[in-house]
Structures are given as structure tokens and as C-alpha cells.
Design an enzyme around this catalytic site. Structure first.
Site: not given
Ligand code: NAD
Length: 477
Positions: A150-151, A176-177, A227, A249, A283, A380
Site C-alpha cells: 500500500w505504500n 493493496p486492499e 512487503g 523486494e 523501504c 524496520e
Molecule cells: P504486513 O507484513 O502484514 O504486510 C505487508 C504487505 O504484505 C501488505 O501489502 C500485505 O497485504 C501483504 N501480505 C501480508 N500477508 C500476506 C500473505 N500471506 N500473502 C500475500 N501478501 C501478504 O505488514 P503491514 O502492516 O501491511 O506493513 C508493515 C510492514 O510491511 C512494514 O514494517 C514494512 O516492513 C513492510 N512493508 C514493506 C514495503 C516495501 O516497500 N518493501 C511496503 C509495505 C510494507
């Protein structure tokens, strides 16, 4: 202006099979501003069948034609930028000016990969015997499943989709939802540009359900995920169990090293912008600020002043520099990082708390003298928190920079060519920016090492992720 977002499967917008939806919330106001369709297994199976059909059509089209369609989509995206930026800001929170930059970079990404499609060259390898021809062919790997966060709601898709389509693959995107409207507009631009039905498919729903169905499915030949490291490791394991190629990534914890001989004006300009862009939810955001002893106090004083000057507010307000966080999960996470750091001896210089009673606003936060056992120094933060510590020697700074399992972006500021050269060689990271911040152009490879993942997005390397190599050796006659 409620935006209700549907699934896009086989060239048509449609609700999920069960008709169920998820609410979409404006993070600046906490109001429900729309809904997004929730895909069920039946919808995913429809998307898989469409992607199989779309792959057959798309791979048969010449790279030249594919490139023309991608360029048309880029032009549509630019034309529609004003409208799409507002949708993105209302759903994700970032200032409209940042949303516009994101859309412009996504259009550039489509343009760049449109050209790269024509350069997916193979090789002719000299044979060991007469009358033999050895050809090395590059072919599209097949239907792709992409999971994007979602970012950067559009750009995270653009980096995967542009390379996949340029290579001749079809794709199912799980976007992203929390921020579904601008991804839907991105996909609409591609459809309007003439991408045939089934080549791009867009789904939303319960992320774990979708990945558990798509990754093992035999039709899917390649996974790409952006993510958190924790989720990335789970998905990489699933991909491995089913022998699927994967690009990961993942998270980062970027060091930003400021040496005594640095141009402090440049360091401040780059670091304030990179730290607080998208309210720190990137990130590649600098997190561990390591400042050499002689310039530490001067840097800290000016960094605090520059941070205090940032205007926090609704991203729709053109004066806003820092919008709300994208969701309430981040507020709770950041509060706990700050409390833990202070408990362990860090000095809270500014911020540290939620701001206001409505909206997911978190005050830009600077912590100094943060011990390495503080959680924020190891996990992070993914928010507007800067951790500013001092160091004495080059070796001490590099040891701290390399201490964590993360290895995505890193930043350094020095006027010494020798120091810059030594840093470039010794920092364990996928990206090293020295006196500079330009890390994410379409032509540059973006990716991490260690727990930050594997594979590159951007640059010719990104094409390789969607191509397989086939040897054809043929005797004449
Ligand atoms: P999260 O770990 O729950 O989710 C991160 C992302 O993964 C979300 O887009 C979510 O929809 C997806 N996701 C989660 N479980 C999944 C699964 N089983 N299968 C497929 N997709 C799945 O965390 P969050 O609260 O949404 O985001 C916070 C953390 O996520 C941050 O601490 C950061 O590390 C990471 N993040 C990283 C990036 C990046 O650009 N690398 C982007 C967004 C979030």
C-alpha cells in the site's frame, strides 16, 4: 466521492463471486470512502484461466506491438494524473504532489520497459563442429502472480507489471486492499491502451488466501512480492516448495552516514526529504543516522529545525509536507518503538506521539543516542522516525551499517573520493547512494541483499526475472 473498486478479470470489471466487499478508509479522516471487491477462490480460478488465455495471445504479439501498447498506457496515465493522484491521496494519505510524482514515475517505467521489450536478445554461440547452430533463446516465463503493498499503490505494481508485460508474460496482480482505487486506474489505463483481455488481471481480498491459492497453482510460473521480510520469507518458502521463480523486494533499515567532511547542506536536503517522504513509509527510507563526532551536534540541531518546519496535514492540502500514516497498525507499531527506545536510554528530541484525534497522523520523530538493543535499531520502523547516533571512525560506521540482516538502501555523505570508494565496496546493501538520493528510476536496478530479499526491479535485470533461457542446438541438413 466514494470509489467502489471491482476486480478486473479477463478484460472485464466485476464484483467478487460472493458479492462481499471490504471498506476503504481515508487515513486523514478515518471516514469510510468506498469499498473494494473481495475475491473468492472462484474469482482466482477465473483470473488464472484468463491469465493462461492472455499469455497465449500476448506472447504471440511482437515485442514491437507490445511496446506500442505500453507506451499508449503511459500516455493515458499522464493524461489522467490529476484525477488518479486525488484518489491515491484520499486512500493512502500521501501529499498530492507526491502522488503525482509516483504516477509520473510509473508512466516513465512503462515507457522504459516498452523499449526494453525490443531488447530481450538471445545469443548465437559458436559451435564445436561444422554445420551446427547453437541458439540461446529468451522466452517469457509464463503467467505471473504479483503481490504489491500500500505504500506506493501504483509504482509497486508498475515495476513488476511493466517488466512482465515487456517480456511477454501475463499477470495477476494482488494489489493493496487499503488503497485499491489508484491501482484500478493504473490497470484501466492499460486496458484502454489495448492490452488484450486476460493479459492483466487485478484482484483484492484476503492476502494470505490469495497467495496460498495462486503461488502453488501450476499455471503460475513466477512470483513477485513487495512487503515485509516476515511475509516475504513465508511466500518465498511456498514458492520454493512449488519450484516457482521468485523476486522478493522486502524490508530495509537504511543507514545514513554523515562524515566530518560532508557538505551538511546536501546531507540535510537529501535526508530530510528521503526520511519524511510518504511519512517514512518507504523501504528505502533512511533510518539509522550515523553522524561523525565533529559534526554531530551541528547536524542534529539543523536536522531538528528542518523537521520542525515540515507541515503535517491532510495530503489534499497543497501546503502539506507529511500526510497521515496509511493505517492504524503503523501508529501502534511506532508508539511501541518510541517507548521501547526511551526505556532503553534513547533521548526523544521531537515527536514520538500520535498527532491530533482524527486521522492516523504521527509526529515526525527524532531520537538521539539510541542504544543498539532498542527495537527500533533492529526492526524496520516504517514510519517518520529518525534515529541519530554518533560515530568516531570509518570502520565503526561501516560495522554499524552492516550489523543488521537488512541490506536494501544505504546513504553516505562525504567529500572524500577515497571514503566514497571504500564505502561503495564495503557497505552490504543492494543500493548505495553517496551525496545523492536518486535510487529509483526505471533504468536503475532496485533490490536488496540478505534479509531484504533477492532479484532486481528496474533496469535490464528486471527483464531477466520474467524471461527463461532456452538452448536450441541444430545440425544443418
Ligand atoms: P504486513 O507484513 O502484514 O504486510 C505487508 C504487505 O504484505 C501488505 O501489502 C500485505 O497485504 C501483504 N501480505 C501480508 N500477508 C500476506 C500473505 N500471506 N500473502 C500475500 N501478501 C501478504 O505488514 P503491514 O502492516 O501491511 O506493513 C508493515 C510492514 O510491511 C512494514 O514494517 C514494512 O516492513 C513492510 N512493508 C514493506 C514495503 C516495501 O516497500 N518493501 C511496503 C509495505 C510494507
Amino acid at each position: 466521492m466514494a470509489v467502489d473498486v471491482s476486480l478486473f478479470i479477463d478484460g472485464a470489471w466485476r464484483p467478487g463471486a460472493s458479492g462481499r466487499t471490504l471498506d476503504v478508509i481515508n487515513p486523514a479522516t478515518e471516514d469510510v470512502i468506498g469499498t473494494v471487491a473481495r475475491a473468492e477462490i472462484a474469482d482466482l480460478d477465473a483470473a488464472l484461466a484468463a491469465a493462461q488465455k492472455g499469455f497465449a495471445v500476448w506472447r504471440a504479439m511482437s515485442a514491437f506491438e507490445r511496446g506500442k501498447i505500453l507506451r499508449r498506457a503511459a500516455a493515458l496515465l499522464r493524461e489522467r494524473s490529476e484525477k488518479i493522484a486525488l484518489i491515491m491521496t484520499r486512500e493512502q494519505g500521501k501529499p498530492v504532489k507526491e502522488a503525482k510524482v509516483e504516477i509520473s514515475v510509473a508512466a516513465d517505467t512503462l515507457d522504459w520497459f516498452a523499449e526494453e521489450a525490443r531488447r530481450a536478445y538471445g545469443r548465437v554461440v559458436p559451435a564445436r563442429a561444422p554445420n551446427i547452430t547453437n541458439l540461446v533463446l529468451k522466452e517469457p516465463v509464463g503467467p505471473v502472480a504479483a503481490f504489491t503493498p500500500w505504500n506506493f499503490p501504483i509504482n509497486q505494481i508498475a515495476r513488476k507489471l511493466a517488466a512482465a508485460l515487456a517480456a511477454g508474460c501475463s499477470i495477476i496482480v494482488k494489489a493493496p486492499e487499503e488503497a485499491p482505487g489508484s491501482p484500478a486506474e493504473f490497470i484501466r489505463a492499460l486496458a484502454d491502451a489495448g492490452v488484450p483481455a486476460g493479459v492483466v488481471n487485478l484482484v483484492f481480498g484476503v492476502p494470505a488466501e490469495i497467495s496460498a491459492h495462486l503461488i502453488p497453482h501450476p499455471l503460475i510460473r513466477k512470483i513477485s512480492f513487495t512487503g515485509s521480510t516476515a511475509v516475504g520469507k513465508e511466500l518465498a518458502a511456498l514458492a520454493g516448495a512449488h519450484m516457482k521463480r521468485a523476486t522478493m523486494e522486502l524490508g530495509g533499515h537504511a543507514p545514513a552516514i554523515v562524515f566530518n567532511d560532508a557538505d551538511i547542506d546536501v546531507a540535510l536536503r537529501v535526508l530530510v526529504a528521503r526520511k519524511f517522504r510518504n511519512a517514512g513509509q518507504a523501504c528505502t527510507a533512511p533510518t539509522r543516522f550515523l553522524v561523525q563526532r565533529d559534526v554531530y551536534q551541528n547536524f542534529l540541531t539543523r536536522f531538528v529545525a528542518a523537521t520542525k518546519a515540515l507541515k503535517i496535514g491532510d495530503g489534499l492540502d497543497s501546503a502539506t509536507d507529511v500526510g497521515p500514516l496509511a493505517n492504524p497498525r503503523r501508529i501502534a507499531a511506532l508508539e511501541s518503538f518510541v517507548a521501547d527506545a526511551v526505556k532503553k536510554g534513547a533521548k526523544l528530541i521531537i515527536g514520538g506521539t500520535r498527532q491530533g484525534h482524527k486521522g492516523y497522523f504521527f509526529a515526525p520523530t527524532i531520537l538521539a543516542h539510541v542504544p543498539t538493543n532498542a527495537r527500533a535499531m533492529n526492526e524496520e520502523p516504517f514510519g517518520p522516525i529518525a534515529l541519530v547516533n554518533s560515530f568516531e571512525s570509518f570502520d565503526e560506521a561501516v560495522t554499524e551499517a552492516n550489523r543488521l540482516a537488512y541490506g536494501l538502501a544505504s546513504y553516505a555523505f562525504t567529500s572524500s573520493a577515497a571514503t566514497a570508494d571504500a564505502l561503495a565496496r564495503q557497505i552490504e546493501a543492494g543500493m548505495v547512494a553517496i551525496n545523492d538520493s536518486h535510487l529509483s528510476s526505471p533504468e536503475l536496478p532496485i533490490g536488496g541483499v540478505k534479509d531484504s530479499g533477492y532479484g532486481s526491479e528496474g533496469g535490464p535485470e528486471a527483464m531477466d526475472a520474467y524471461l527463461v533461457t532456452k538452448l536450441v542446438t541444430q545440425a544443418a541438413g
